[in-house]
Design a protein around this motif. Structure first.
Motif, PDB file in Angstrom:
ATOM      1  N   GLU A 159       0.843  -1.236  -0.025  1.00 45.58           N
ATOM      2  CA  GLU A 159       0.007   0.120   0.161  1.00 45.58           C
ATOM      3  C   GLU A 159       0.869   1.197   0.027  1.00 45.58           C
ATOM      4  O   GLU A 159       0.636   2.103  -0.742  1.00 45.58           O
ATOM      5  CB  GLU A 159      -0.918   0.129   1.238  1.00 45.58           C
ATOM      6  N   ARG A 160       1.882   1.366   1.009  1.00 42.17           N
ATOM      7  CA  ARG A 160       2.897   2.494   0.999  1.00 42.17           C
ATOM      8  C   ARG A 160       4.107   1.926   1.699  1.00 42.17           C
ATOM      9  O   ARG A 160       3.966   0.961   2.339  1.00 42.17           O
ATOM     10  CB  ARG A 160       2.209   3.802   1.695  1.00 42.17           C
ATOM     11  N   ILE A 161       5.077   2.732   1.629  1.00 41.04           N
ATOM     12  CA  ILE A 161       6.316   2.437   2.433  1.00 41.04           C
ATOM     13  C   ILE A 161       6.758   3.982   3.072  1.00 41.04           C
ATOM     14  O   ILE A 161       6.757   4.939   2.473  1.00 41.04           O
ATOM     15  CB  ILE A 161       7.459   2.368   1.475  1.00 41.04           C
ATOM     16  N   GLU A 162       6.836   3.807   4.425  1.00 41.68           N
ATOM     17  CA  GLU A 162       7.062   4.999   5.431  1.00 41.68           C
ATOM     18  C   GLU A 162       8.491   4.780   5.845  1.00 41.68           C
ATOM     19  O   GLU A 162       9.113   3.666   5.947  1.00 41.68           O
ATOM     20  CB  GLU A 162       6.346   4.608   6.724  1.00 41.68           C
ATOM     21  N   VAL A 163       9.387   5.977   5.487  1.00 42.33           N
ATOM     22  CA  VAL A 163      10.764   6.082   5.713  1.00 42.33           C
ATOM     23  C   VAL A 163      10.965   6.804   7.169  1.00 42.33           C
ATOM     24  O   VAL A 163      10.775   8.113   6.800  1.00 42.33           O
ATOM     25  CB  VAL A 163      11.297   6.265   4.581  1.00 42.33           C
ATOM     26  N   LEU A 164      11.397   6.302   8.148  1.00 42.53           N
ATOM     27  CA  LEU A 164      11.846   7.306   9.272  1.00 42.53           C
ATOM     28  C   LEU A 164      13.148   7.343   9.139  1.00 42.53           C
ATOM     29  O   LEU A 164      13.952   6.667   9.291  1.00 42.53           O
ATOM     30  CB  LEU A 164      11.193   6.430  10.573  1.00 42.53           C
ATOM     31  N   ARG A 165      13.582   8.799   8.966  1.00 44.02           N
ATOM     32  CA  ARG A 165      14.831   9.247   8.994  1.00 44.02           C
ATOM     33  C   ARG A 165      15.392   9.783  10.185  1.00 44.02           C
ATOM     34  O   ARG A 165      15.530  10.897  10.494  1.00 44.02           O
ATOM     35  CB  ARG A 165      14.985  10.365   7.806  1.00 44.02           C
ATOM     36  N   ASP A 166      15.474   8.911  11.239  1.00 45.37           N
ATOM     37  CA  ASP A 166      15.818   9.340  12.647  1.00 45.37           C
ATOM     38  C   ASP A 166      16.316   7.971  13.308  1.00 45.37           C
ATOM     39  O   ASP A 166      15.845   6.678  12.973  1.00 45.37           O
ATOM     40  CB  ASP A 166      14.878   9.764  13.230  1.00 45.37           C
ATOM     41  N   LYS A 545      30.930  -6.890  20.906  1.00 43.71           N
ATOM     42  CA  LYS A 545      30.293  -5.923  21.507  1.00 43.71           C
ATOM     43  C   LYS A 545      29.235  -5.306  20.767  1.00 43.71           C
ATOM     44  O   LYS A 545      29.562  -5.267  19.251  1.00 43.71           O
ATOM     45  CB  LYS A 545      31.281  -4.778  22.248  1.00 43.71           C
ATOM     46  N   PRO A 546      27.996  -4.801  21.105  1.00 40.98           N
ATOM     47  CA  PRO A 546      27.239  -4.109  20.279  1.00 40.98           C
ATOM     48  C   PRO A 546      27.648  -2.830  19.798  1.00 40.98           C
ATOM     49  O   PRO A 546      28.610  -2.029  20.528  1.00 40.98           O
ATOM     50  CB  PRO A 546      25.919  -3.902  21.183  1.00 40.98           C
ATOM     51  N   GLU A 547      27.501  -2.305  18.587  1.00 39.69           N
ATOM     52  CA  GLU A 547      27.601  -1.134  18.201  1.00 39.69           C
ATOM     53  C   GLU A 547      26.662   0.012  18.800  1.00 39.69           C
ATOM     54  O   GLU A 547      25.636  -0.487  18.954  1.00 39.69           O
ATOM     55  CB  GLU A 547      27.355  -1.039  16.591  1.00 39.69           C
ATOM     56  N   THR A 548      27.231   0.980  19.325  1.00 37.82           N
ATOM     57  CA  THR A 548      26.419   2.022  19.952  1.00 37.82           C
ATOM     58  C   THR A 548      26.370   3.482  19.131  1.00 37.82           C
ATOM     59  O   THR A 548      27.143   3.775  18.443  1.00 37.82           O
ATOM     60  CB  THR A 548      26.770   2.235  21.543  1.00 37.82           C
ATOM     61  N   SER A 549      25.193   4.218  19.346  1.00 41.61           N
ATOM     62  CA  SER A 549      25.103   5.252  18.451  1.00 41.61           C
ATOM     63  C   SER A 549      24.518   6.484  19.267  1.00 41.61           C
ATOM     64  O   SER A 549      23.746   6.117  20.402  1.00 41.61           O
ATOM     65  CB  SER A 549      24.445   4.881  17.474  1.00 41.61           C
ATOM     66  N   GLN A 550      24.725   7.642  18.846  1.00 41.33           N
ATOM     67  CA  GLN A 550      24.098   8.883  19.124  1.00 41.33           C
ATOM     68  C   GLN A 550      23.552   9.375  17.919  1.00 41.33           C
ATOM     69  O   GLN A 550      24.358   9.639  16.968  1.00 41.33           O
ATOM     70  CB  GLN A 550      24.827   9.637  20.258  1.00 41.33           C
ATOM     71  N   HIS A 551      22.511  10.019  18.255  1.00 39.82           N
ATOM     72  CA  HIS A 551      21.643  10.509  16.957  1.00 39.82           C
ATOM     73  C   HIS A 551      21.024  11.886  17.153  1.00 39.82           C
ATOM     74  O   HIS A 551      20.439  12.010  18.133  1.00 39.82           O
ATOM     75  CB  HIS A 551      20.696   9.659  16.382  1.00 39.82           C
ATOM     76  N   TYR A 552      21.366  12.793  16.424  1.00 38.16           N
ATOM     77  CA  TYR A 552      20.695  14.282  16.415  1.00 38.16           C
ATOM     78  C   TYR A 552      20.168  14.624  15.493  1.00 38.16           C
ATOM     79  O   TYR A 552      20.654  14.678  14.124  1.00 38.16           O
ATOM     80  CB  TYR A 552      21.932  15.225  16.980  1.00 38.16           C
ATOM     81  N   THR A 553      18.769  15.387  15.453  1.00 38.30           N
ATOM     82  CA  THR A 553      18.241  15.788  14.350  1.00 38.30           C
ATOM     83  C   THR A 553      17.667  17.103  14.595  1.00 38.30           C
ATOM     84  O   THR A 553      17.077  17.265  15.604  1.00 38.30           O
ATOM     85  CB  THR A 553      17.192  14.869  13.896  1.00 38.30           C
TER      86      THR A 553
END
Length: 788
Positions: A159-166, A545-553
């Protein structure tokens, strides 16, 4: 011609905006003077479910950037594979076409914003979609990672595709670092449709024959059962050059694999009293075929009496992929919504190879082999709760996930070391050995909260928190906060900050693929070793180990009228402890390798080893711009425009220490010039997607203009720049009547080609496999569709 076409689209856009200014409709949602028929045709703002657990909302009014790709955009393409279609519609979505890369030829990985395939979470109807069991270990984009195979989903079922850029790991768990792609299947109100299509490239190869049926069955109490069946047969393409060292013959395959797919998709909702039963699933049975490197007649891996003209081994995996999700949801009298579901995902990647031999077995060698394969099984149980309390939208839940990864052996001849040569195994793809077999499992448990508070109509905030426990590496705790400010009806300003993680995959921890050779009378092994293998441990491997991240928008949305909007968002994503495979650890490939490490190799009869490790940290930053505009012409026709731009740059910010036992730096061990250039500059630095549709009762005309930015690769460790390219896609759809339509069109109408390698005349491979739009050139197609 390309610049002229782009200028034409810009002119059409400007003309449309001028026409809109002359319209007498009011600025916001002026529907009072419209007829009932007109009201039924009004297109409201796209809704999105992804990004919050409080239900669907207007994508433009969200606290985080969300793009919605509509059904009409998805189906206005000659391509029938979802990966290729999205590469033409989503800015920052990269889908190169690797070749001569073993299994990766048959299930190409994709990236978003230049980050790895396994740093993007894919959902179907909001439920996690499993990754493939194929670990991309060759020198392709996404090397060392797993990827979701988007081409297992029938295009006509969407039906549609939703792209979350965050970043959204605090809401959805592992992998949601670069963003989320949520594939929403057709639901209520869909119309049954049958489609057949045929396409061919400019060179006359790559013939695509495809047919599909989407059938919807209404159920009692407003329920539905939607099923999609699709069959497609895609011919191989080949852009290899003549081999000057083999009588100028074209003896290599460099292009798309030949594939045959049978796909099924199901989406069902059945209301019963105050409950809704639901389920969805998809299945793909794929048979694919592509070439390895050509073995010339004089090659030591050939037997001239068997292949006097040399031979091209053919790798043809059989891939089974399926997912099923089912659940029950309802609402209690106090308004508490609940949802309980179970999801099962499965992928089996079984390698076969033919037109080849095992040189070490002599003339008695078989010419076809079963080389074994890999499997992945994922099971997920979710229980979600949500409720609106005054100005609060409160959601939370628990998730339990269990994973299993397997490697299974090939037949003995596929890996055996005989007495006729020092080289073992089937040429092209030697089989997995008994020592390579793996059966690894793990589970994780998560609890999460996602709360939105609306202070006023113009100010709201969202806070999310997620705690997870993995039985193989321990616990994680991630959070997210987002703020939405709407100072006027026209403007929205938003910002968010979050932490995230990606759990090391079972494949990265356990992948083992070794071969045998004879060296000075001794049998030695070489290849990939799991991090728990004694050889890898002795060479400094540790648990991943897991990869860890910080994200800012931070960004804004401007919507001065109901049918025009523009948004822009700037982002920064920092990732620590990224996981990558080491280089080939041996005394003759890594300069300065310690004598002690070489003695470990010798004592274990190992020529050289590769394993996975947490290697370095990166920063990815860039911005996205999107514009949407729709308007009606006096003639009754409609114009629609969607313009999107992305720019993303990734740089290594820190190198971890290499194991001291090796006596080398991390640069020597992992980040050589090839790896560095591929990671930082191997993908387009920017991209433009400009989709346009002119719609009438008699016909539709679609024009899609794409710009694929410049990228780099290396030739013998020398960086080489490949320039940006423009492509133009177009389609004409003729509506014979309300039920029947015919479409003709072209992808890459003007036959744009990527830059060739310098001095490519000296080698059969003319183009880089990193080219973001492939190297097949123009593709022409026709499609017939019947709605019923």
């Amino acid at each position: 011609m390309k610049i002229l076409s782009f200028s034409l689209m810009v002119s059409l856009l400007c003309l449309g905006m001028h026409a809109q200014e002359e319209q007498t409709a009011q600025k916001h949602n002026a529907y009072y003077d419209k007829s009932l028929e007109e009201l039924l045709n009004v297109e409201t703002q796209a809704k999105a479910n992804v990004g919050s657990r409080s239900g669907a909302r207007d994508a433009l009014d969200a606290l985080v950037p969300i793009d919605v790709i509509s059904q009409e955009q998805l189906q206005s393409s000659g391509y029938t594979e979802l990966g290729k279609v999205l590469s033409k519609l989503i800015a920052g979505f990269n889908y190169p076409r690797p070749s001569i890369a073993d299994g990766t030829d048959h299930s190409p990985p994709f990236t978003l914003r230049g980050m790895n395939p396994d740093q993007v979470l894919v959902l179907i109807n909001g439920k996690r979609l499993h990754q493939s069991s194929l670990l991309n270990v060759n020198g392709t984009i996404g090397r060392g990672s797993l990827s979701v195979d988007l081409n297992t989903i029938p295009l006509r079922s969407i039906e549609r595709i939703e792209v979350l850029r965050d970043g959204a790991a605090a809401q959805y768990g592992s992998d949601a670092i670069a963003g989320i792609i949520n594939i929403v299947l057709k639901g209520y109100g869909s119309q049954s449709v049958a489609t057949i299509s045929y396409g061919v490239t400019h060179e006359g190869d790559g013939v695509m024959r495809q047919s599909d049926l989407f059938y919807t069955l209404p159920l009692k109490e407003d329920g539905f059962a939607n099923i999609t069946v699709e069959a497609k047969d895609r011919g191989a393409t080949n852009r290899a050059e003549a081999d000057i060292y083999n009588n100028n013959l074209i003896d290599t395959h460099f292009g798309d694999a030949k594939t045959q797919d049978l796909l099924l998709a199901l989406n069902v909702e059945a209301p019963r009293d105050d409950l809704i039963w639901y389920m969805h699933g998809n299945f793909d049975d794929r048979h694919s075929r592509a070439g390895a490197y050509f073995r010339n007649p004089a090659d030591f891996r050939n037997i001239p009496s068997v292949y006097p003209n040399g031979y091209l081994p053919s790798i043809h995996p059989e891939i089974i992929d399926g997912t099923w999700a089912g659940g029950l949801r309802g609402i209690l009298e106090n308004g508490l919504k609940w949802d309980a579901s179970y999801t099962l995902g499965y992928n089996d990647y079984h390698f076969y190879v033919d037109n080849t031999l095992n040189r070490s077995l002599g003339v008695a060698s078989p010419h076809s082999f079963d080389s074994g394969g890999t499997r992945y099984l994922e099971q997920i149980f979710n229980f979600d709760l949500s409720r609106t309390i005054d100005k609060w939208q409160v959601a939370g839940g628990v998730e339990v996930r269990k994973e299993n990864y397997q490697i299974y052996r090939g037949d003995e001849a596929s890996y055996a070391l005989g007495s006729f040569s020092s080289a073992s195994g089937a040429q092209g793809f030697p089989g997995f050995r008994p020592e390579n077999e793996v059966d690894a499992s793990r589970y994780n448990v998560a609890a999460y909260l996602d709360n939105t508070y609306t202070f006023t109509n113009w100010l709201s905030t969202d806070v999310a928190l997620r705690s997870e426990y993995y039985n193989d590496f321990g616990s994680t705790l991630d959070g997210k906060i987002a703020l939405r400010v709407k100072p006027s009806e026209d403007w929205l300003v938003r910002t968010s900050a979050s932490t995230g993680f990606r759990a090391p995959s079972l494949a990265q921890s356990n992948f083992t693929y070794t071969q045998m050779i004879e060296d000075a009378g001794n049998i030695v092994t070489f290849g990939n070793y799991g991090v728990n293998d004694p050889v890898a441990r002795a060479l400094g491997a540790t648990d991943l180990k897991p990869e860890t991240s910080q994200h800012y928008t931070m960004g804004f949305v401007y919507q001065p009228i109901s049918n025009f909007s523009i948004s822009a968002d700037y982002f920064i994503t920092d990732i620590q402890d990224r996981i990558m495979a080491t280089g080939y650890i041996s005394g003759y490939t890594i300069s300065g390798l310690s004598a002690y490490a070489q003695s470990i190799l010798s004592a274990n009869n190992v020529d050289g080893a590769v394993y996975f490790a947490n290697a370095f940290s990166t920063r990815t930053r860039g911005f996205d711009v999107r514009m949407d505009y729709k308007y009606d012409l006096d003639s009754g026709a409609k114009m629609k425009h969607a313009l999107a731009y992305n720019r993303s740059e990734t740089h290594i910010t820190k190198l971890n220490d290499a194991p001291s036992v090796l006596g080398v730096s991390m640069i020597d061990l992992m980040v050589d010039p090839f790896v560095k250039v591929t990671l930082e500059e191997g993908q387009p630095i920017d991209s433009v997607k400009f989709w346009n549709k002119y719609e009438t009762k008699a016909f539709d005309w679609i024009v899609n203009v794409n710009r694929f930015g410049s990228f780099k690769s290396t030739d013998y460790y020398t960086p080489i720049t490949f320039r940006a390219k423009w492509t133009v896609d177009t389609e004409l759809v003729f509506h014979i009547n309300k039920e029947f339509s015919i479409a003709i069109g072209a992808e890459n109408l003007f036959n744009a080609m990527p830059d060739p390698w310098p001095n490519s005349q000296d080698w059969v491979v003319k183009y880089s496999e990193y080219a973001p739009f492939g190297y097949n050139g123009a593709y022409y197609y026709a499609r017939a569709q019947w709605r019923f």
